[in-house]
Write an enzyme that holds these catalytic residues in place. Structure first.
Site, short mmCIF file in Angstrom:
data_model
loop_
_atom_site.label_atom_id
_atom_site.label_comp_id
_atom_site.label_asym_id
_atom_site.label_seq_id
_atom_site.Cartn_x
_atom_site.Cartn_y
_atom_site.Cartn_z
N HIS A 467 0.83 -1.21 0.00
CA HIS A 467 0.00 0.00 0.00
C HIS A 467 0.87 1.26 0.00
CE1 HIS A 467 -3.62 2.40 1.34
NE2 HIS A 467 -2.64 3.19 1.78
N GLU A 468 1.78 1.33 0.94
CA GLU A 468 2.62 2.53 1.03
C GLU A 468 3.53 2.67 -0.18
OE1 GLU A 468 1.83 4.69 3.08
OE2 GLU A 468 0.56 3.45 4.38
N HIS A 471 1.83 4.63 -2.84
CA HIS A 471 1.97 6.08 -2.64
C HIS A 471 3.35 6.55 -3.11
CE1 HIS A 471 -1.71 6.99 -0.58
NE2 HIS A 471 -1.47 6.21 0.45
N HIS A 474 3.72 6.90 -6.80
CA HIS A 474 3.01 8.05 -7.34
C HIS A 474 3.94 9.26 -7.44
CE1 HIS A 474 -1.40 9.74 -7.41
NE2 HIS A 474 -0.81 9.81 -8.58
#
Length: 688
Positions: A467-468, A471, A474
Site C-alpha cells: 500500500h505505502e 503512494h 506516485h
C-alpha cells in the site's frame, strides 16, 4: 555550529546523520527570509506576466524552504526527542505564519490573475496552465479576498490550528510511549508467538528488568489481542489502547480540549471563507461534489455491507460460545476469537503464515513486482541515515539513469509515531535540460529482527508495505516537470489512495506470493495448499471490516458537516449515533476513539476519511484491467496479473501524470470509462 545540512543545495541529498535539532530554526529562518523576498519580488506588477518572471523564481526560493521543513517534520515523526520537538515547535509558528501570509498576499494573487489573463495563456503548456488555475483556487481558499478583522482572525486561526494539530499528535505519541507493563509470570503470555515473546523479553532486558515488557506499539499490541489466552491481559491492553490520549487514560496527554478547539477553529475558518461547514470547504478540492454525495455513497455501501457484517458477527459469537466458552463476546475478545475461528475454518494461523514472509524476501519480491509492472530497476544504495534502521533505494531506468530515491524506515521503536505513511522530501522538477529527481520516505512500524533472524511480516504487514509503496510510486514515477502539479501537491485527496490500494491486490496473486515468500527456517516458498487457505480467507470478516471503515468515514463527514464547533460530549454522542446506524461492534462507553484519531485531527484527513472507500472503488476497478489482461493471456503466461503492457498504461495514465489533470480524467484515460463499484463488491466477497 558546522555548516547547516538543511541549507544544502536541493540538487543533492541531505546528510541526515549530520542534522541536529539546533540546525532547524536557523535554517528555517534563513530560508523564510529568502522566500519572503522572492514573494515580494514576484508580486511586482511591473514584471512581465509570464512563467519565467513570476512562477519560476517563486518555485526556486520556496523549494528549498519546503524541503528543509519536510526534513524537520519527518525527523520529528520518526526520531522524536525533547530537543528535536522543541526545535520543531519553535519553527512551526514561523512556517505557519509564512504560509498564511503567502495565501493572503493580494499582490501575488493579482499577479497570478494577470498570468491567467495573459493573451497567450491558452497556448501555454497544459501543466503550467493547470498550476495557475490551482493556485488561483488555493488563493481563494486561503482567504486572500478577506479584509480587515476577518483577515486577521483567519491568520490567527491558521497558526493556532497548526499548533493544536501538532500537540494532538505529540499527545498520542507520548501516551503510547509512556504506557507499558512488565509481565514476570510467563504463563500469562501463553499463546503468544515465539518472536513476540523474544522481542518483549529483549525490551525488558533493555530496561534492565527480568520478564517481558508489553507496550501499545502495534508489533506487541496486535499479537497480544490475537493470541494471548489470558483474557484479563487482553482486557488490560485493550483498555489502555482504547483510552490513549484521553481523560480515561493518562490525563497528562488528554486530547479532549484540543479536539474541541480544532473543531471550533475549522468551523470558524469555513465561515470566514463563506462556506457553511468545514466539509463544504474541504470538498472544494475533492472529486466528490458535496457532503451529501459522500454520505450517500457511504450509506449505500453500508446497506450493501451490513448484512455480511451481521453474518460475520453471528458466526463469531456462535463459535466463541461453543468452542471458546465465551458466552459474552467482549471487545477484547474479538481479535482473539476471530483468529481462533480463522484457524478452525481455514486451518492456518497468521503466525504460521508469518514464518514465510521474511522481510528480505518480501522486499526482494516487492522490487521484482515493481520492475515487472513499471519497467524500472530498484537497487539498495548507501545513504546518510537518521537511524540505523534506515536503508536507501535507488530507482533507475534499465540503463542506470536515476529516477529517484526511496528511503525505507520499517521498524517500530520509541520516539516514532505509530502507523505507516509516505511523504516526499523533494519533487521531480525540470530546470532547463536538467531533471531534479524525487526523494521519498516510506515509513512503517513492523516488528524488528531479533535473535539473529530476519524480521517476520504478517500478511497484513505485506499488504501495508505494498500500500505505502503505491503512494511512493506516485511520486517516484512522476513525469510532471512542475512541482505545483505533483501528485502530493495537487491530486484530489479522495483519489490519492488509488495507487496505494491498487498495489495491495498483488499480495493475493499466486505468482507474486511465490516471489514474496521464503520460510525463515527452510527457505521454502509458501506452499500452494497454504496459499489456497490464505486466499479462501481473503474476505474473512470483510463485512465487519467494511462497516468499521464506513463508521470512521461517516463520523468524520458528519462531524465536519456542522456549522459550529462541537463539544467533546457531543462528539462522542455523534460517534454513538453513527455506530447505531452502521456498526455491528460497539466498544464500551469509556472507549475514546476520537482522542487518538490522528488522521482526522493531525493527519490532514479531516472531512476526508471517506477517501479510503471512495478510492477503493477506483483501485478495484483499475486492478480489474489487470485481471482482464491475465484472463486474455492465461494460456500463454504464468505471470498472472503482472502484465507489463497494462502496467505501462497504468504508469503512463495515472502515476506519471500526477496532478497534471483531474483524477477522473486520469482514471478514464486508463480504463476507458468512468469507475464502477462492481469490482470492489466482487473483491470484497459482497455479491450475491
Amino acid at each position: 555550529m558546522t555548516q547547516n545540512p538543511l541549507l544544502a543545495p536541493v540538487s543533492g541529498l541531505i546528510d541526515y546523520a549530520a542534522v541536529q535539532p539546533a540546525h532547524i530554526v536557523p535554517a528555517i529562518q534563513e530560508l523564510l527570509a529568502g522566500a519572503r523576498q522572492a514573494v515580494d519580488v514576484a508580486a511586482d506588477p511591473g514584471l512581465p506576466a509570464d512563467w519565467e518572471s513570476v512562477v519560476q523564481p517563486l518555485d526556486n526560493a520556496s523549494e528549498q524552504l519546503w524541503r528543509a521543513w519536510s526534513v524537520a517534520g519527518h525527523l520529528n515523526a520518526v526520531v522524536n526527542t525533547p530537543e528535536l520537538r522543541e526545535a520543531y515547535n519553535a519553527a512551526l509558528p514561523l512556517v505557519t505564519e509564512f504560509s498564511t501570509w503567502v495565501g493572503l498576499h493580494e499582490g501575488l494573487y493579482r499577479q497570478y490573475q494577470r498570468l491567467r489573463a495573459a493573451s497567450d495563456f491558452d497556448s501555454w503548456d497544459p501543466v503550467r496552465r493547470r498550476v495557475i488555475e490551482l493556485a488561483l483556487r488555493d488563493f481563494r481558499l486561503s482567504g486572500v479576498e478577506l479584509q480587515g478583522e476577518a483577515r486577521e482572525r483567519y491568520a490567527a486561526n491558521a497558526e493556532r490550528e497548526a499548533q493544536a494539530s501538532q500537540k494532538f499528535s505529540e499527545n498520542v505519541l507520548d501516551a503510547i510511549d509512556a504506557w507499558s507493563i512488565l509481565i514476570e509470570d510467563e504463563a500469562r503470555l501463553a499463546g503468544l508467538p515465539a518472536d513476540v515473546l523474544q522481542a518483549t523479553r529483549q525490551a525488558a532486558q533493555d530496561d534492565g528488568q527480568a520478564g517481558w515488557k508489553l507496550t501499545l506499539k502495534m508489533p506487541c499490541y496486535l499479537p497480544v489481542m490475537q493470541y494471548a489466552r489470558d483474557r484479563a491481559l487482553r482486557e488490560q491492553l485493550y483498555r489502555a489502547y482504547g483510552t490513549v490520549a484521553s481523560e480515561q487514560g493518562d490525563a497528562r496527554f488528554d486530547n479532549s480540549s484540543l479536539i474541541e478547539e480544532l473543531l471550533s477553529l475549522r468551523a470558524e475558518e469555513s465561515s470566514l471563507l463563506g462556506y457553511g461547514t468545514f466539509a463544504a470547504l474541504r470538498l472544494q478540492t475533492r472529486m466528490a461534489r458535496d457532503a451529501a454525495e459522500v454520505t450517500g455513497f457511504l450509506r449505500d455501501l453500508a446497506s450493501r455491507a451490513r448484512p455480511y457484517a451481521e453474518r460475520d458477527l453471528a458466526e463469531l459469537k456462535a463459535f466463541a460460545a461453543s468452542e471458546l466458552g465465551l458466552d459474552t463476546l467482549e471487545p477484547w475478545d474479538i481479535a482473539y476469537a476471530s483468529e481462533r475461528l480463522r484457524e478452525t475454518r481455514y486451518a492456518y494461523s497468521e503466525d504460521e503464515i508469518k514464518q514465510y514472509f521474511t522481510e528480505p524476501r518480501v522486499l526482494q519480491g516487492l522490487f521484482q513486482v515493481i520492475e515487472s509492472l513499471f519497467d524500472v530497476r530498484l537497487r539498495e544504495t548507501d545513504v546518510s541515515r537518521w537511524h540505523a534502521d534506515v536503508r536507501g533505494v535507488r530507482v533507475e531506468t534499465h540503463d542506470g539513469a536515476l529516477i529517484g530515491h526511496l528511503y525505507l524506515d520499517l521498524y517500530a521503536r520509541a520516539g516514532k509515531q505509530s502507523g505507516a505513511w509516505v511523504d516526499s522530501e523533494r519533487n521531480r522538477r525540470r530546470l532547463g535540460d536538467q531533471v531534479q529527481t524525487p526523494v521519498v520516505y516510506l515509513t512503517c512500524n513492523f516488528a524488528r529482527p531479533g535473535d539473529g533472524k530476519p524480521a517476520l511480516l504478517t500478511h497484513d504487514d505485506v499488504i501495508t508495505l505494498f500500500h505505502e509503496t503505491g503512494h511512493a510510486l506516485h511520486a517516484l514515477l512522476s513525469e510532471v516537470d512542475e512541482p505545483g502539479a505533483s501528485a502530493f501537491a495537487s491530486v484530489e485527496w479522495d483519489a490519492i489512495e488509488l495507487p496505494s490500494q491498487f498495489m495491495e491486490n498483488f499480495c493475493w496473486e499466486w505468482p507474486v506470493v511465490q516471489r514474496l515468500s521464503a520460510h525463515v527456517a527452510t527457505g521454502e516458498a509458501l506452499p500452494r495448499a497454504l496459499y489456497d487457505k490464505l486466499l479462501a480467507a481473503r474476505n474473512y470478516q470483510s463485512g465487519m471490516q467494511t462497516v468499521r471503515q464506513i463508521e470512521f468515514a461517516l463520523f468524520d463527514m458528519l462531524l465536519h458537516s456542522r456549522s459550529e464547533g462541537t463539544s467533546i460530549a457531543d462528539t462522542l454522542a455523534l460517534l454513538q449515533q453513527v455506530r447505531d446506524e452502521v456498526a455491528v461492534l460497539f466498544p464500551p462507553a469509556w472507549h475514546r476513539l476520537p482522542h487518538a484519531f490522528s488522521h482526522l485531527f493531525a493527519g490532514g484527513y479531516g472531512a476526508g476519511y471517506y477517501s479510503y472507500k471512495w478510492a477503493e472503488v477506483l483501485s478495484a476497478d483499475a486492478y480489474e484491467a489487470f485481471e482482464e489482461a491475465a484472463a486474455a493471456t492465461a494460456s500463454q503466461s504464468t505471470s498472472g496479473t503482472l502484465d507489463a503492457a497494462t502496467g505501462s498504461r497504468f504508469r503512463k495514465e495515472v502515476l506519471a501524470v500526477g496532478g497534471a489533470r483531474p483524477a477522473a480524467e486520469s482514471f478514464e484515460a486508463f480504463r476507458g470509462r468512468a469507475p464502477r463499484i462492481d469490482a470492489l463488491l466482487r473483491h470484497s466477497g459482497m455479491t450475491a
